[in-house]
Design an enzyme around this catalytic site. Structure first.
Site, short mmCIF file in Angstrom:
data_model
loop_
_atom_site.label_atom_id
_atom_site.label_comp_id
_atom_site.label_asym_id
_atom_site.label_seq_id
_atom_site.Cartn_x
_atom_site.Cartn_y
_atom_site.Cartn_z
N ASP A 43 8.70 5.48 7.80
CA ASP A 43 8.10 4.94 9.01
C ASP A 43 6.89 5.81 9.31
O ASP A 43 7.01 7.03 9.37
CB ASP A 43 9.12 5.00 10.15
CG ASP A 43 8.80 3.98 11.22
OD1 ASP A 43 8.07 3.02 10.92
OD2 ASP A 43 9.27 4.14 12.35
N HIS A 98 -0.35 12.32 4.92
CA HIS A 98 0.96 12.45 5.57
C HIS A 98 2.07 11.99 4.62
O HIS A 98 3.12 12.61 4.52
CB HIS A 98 0.98 11.63 6.87
CG HIS A 98 0.52 10.21 6.68
ND1 HIS A 98 -0.63 9.88 6.01
CD2 HIS A 98 1.08 9.01 7.03
CE1 HIS A 98 -0.77 8.57 5.97
NE2 HIS A 98 0.25 8.03 6.58
N GLY A 125 0.83 -1.22 0.00
CA GLY A 125 0.00 0.00 0.00
C GLY A 125 0.86 1.25 0.00
O GLY A 125 0.62 2.20 -0.76
#
Ligand code: ITT
Length: 182
Positions: free
Chosen positions: A65, A165, A11
Site C-alpha cells: 500500500d 520508497h 507499474g
C-alpha cells in the site's frame, strides 16, 4: 526463491519484478483488485488487507500500500492516493499546489507479507518535492510530478528503482526472505 505479489497495478508489479532480480528473488504477479479497509494509516490498511486476503490465498504472498504525502496539504492525498490519482490526477494536484511555496512531498510504501501464518510489515520512504509542471513519460501514477534531485521520477526511468520508497520497502522484505533461506 519465488514470492507472489498481489496487486492490480502493473507499474508496481514491474518495479517489484525489476528490484527482485537484484536480490535473486522471482516476483510472481497475482493480478487482483481487493477491497482495502478505509483508514488514515497505511500500515493498518496494508496489514488488515493482507489478513483478509490470507483467508482466500492460502500460500505466502505480499501486498503493498503506497501513497503520496504533501505536508503543505496536511498529508493529502496520503492513504487516498489511488482514488485521488484516478479522479483529479496529476493536473489536479498541480492545481492544488498553485501558489504554494512549500512543495515538499514524500512517498511511503508499506508492504504486508503473509508468510503462511502471520502478517509482517516492511516500510520505505523517499523525500522529494512537487514539480511545477508535468515532466517525463516513464513510470506511472504521480511519477511525472514527483521531483527527486532535480528530476521527476518519470524522467529517471530505472534509476527511480534505486531510490524509491518501493525499493526501500522491498529491500527490507527481500533481505528478510534471503536470511530465512539460510
Ligand atoms: P493495488 O492496491 O491493487 O496494489 P493501487 O494502484 O490501488 O494498486 P494503492 O492503493 O497503494 O495502489 O495506491 C497508491 C497510489 O499512489 C497509486 O495508484 C499511484 O497512483 C500512487 N503511487 C504509489 N507509488 C507510486 C510511485 O512509485 N510512483 C507514482 N505514483 C505512485
Amino acid at each position: 526463491m519465488k514470492v507472489t505479489f498481489v496487486t492490480s497495478n502493473e507499474g508496481k508489479y514491474r518495479e517489484a519484478k525489476y528490484i527482485g532480480e537484484r536480490y535473486g528473488i522471482e516476483v510472481e504477479w497475482l493480478r487482483k483488485e481487493y477491497l482495502e479497509p478505509q483508514g488514515n494509516d497505511l500500515k493498518e490498511i496494508a496489514k488488515k488487507s493482507a489478513e483478509i486476503l490470507a483467508e482466500k490465498i492460502k500460500k505466502p504472498f505480499f501486498i503493498e500500500d503506497s501513497g503520496l504525502f504533501i505536508p503543505a496539504l496536511r498529508g493529502f492525498p496520503g492513504p487516498y492516493s489511488s482514488f485521488v490519482f484516478k479522479t483529479i490526477g496529476n493536473e489536479g494536484i498541480l492545481k492544488l499546489m498553485d501558489g504554494i511555496e512549500d512543495r515538499r512531498a514524500y512517498f511511503l510504501a508499506v508492504i504486508a507479507f503473509f508468510d503462511g501464518k502471520n502478517v509482517l510489515t516492511f516500510e520505505g520512504r523517499v523525500d522529494g518535492k512537487i514539480a511545477t509542471e508535468i515532466r517525463g513519460d516513464k513510470g506511472f501514477g504521480f511519477d511525472p510530478i514527483f521531483e527527486y534531485d532535480g528530476k521527476t521520477f518519470a524522467e529517471m526511468g530505472d534509476k527511480k528503482n534505486e531510490v524509491s520508497h518501493r525499493r526501500r520497502a522491498l529491500e527490507a522484505l527481500f533481505s528478510y526472505l534471503n536470511k530465512l533461506k539460510i
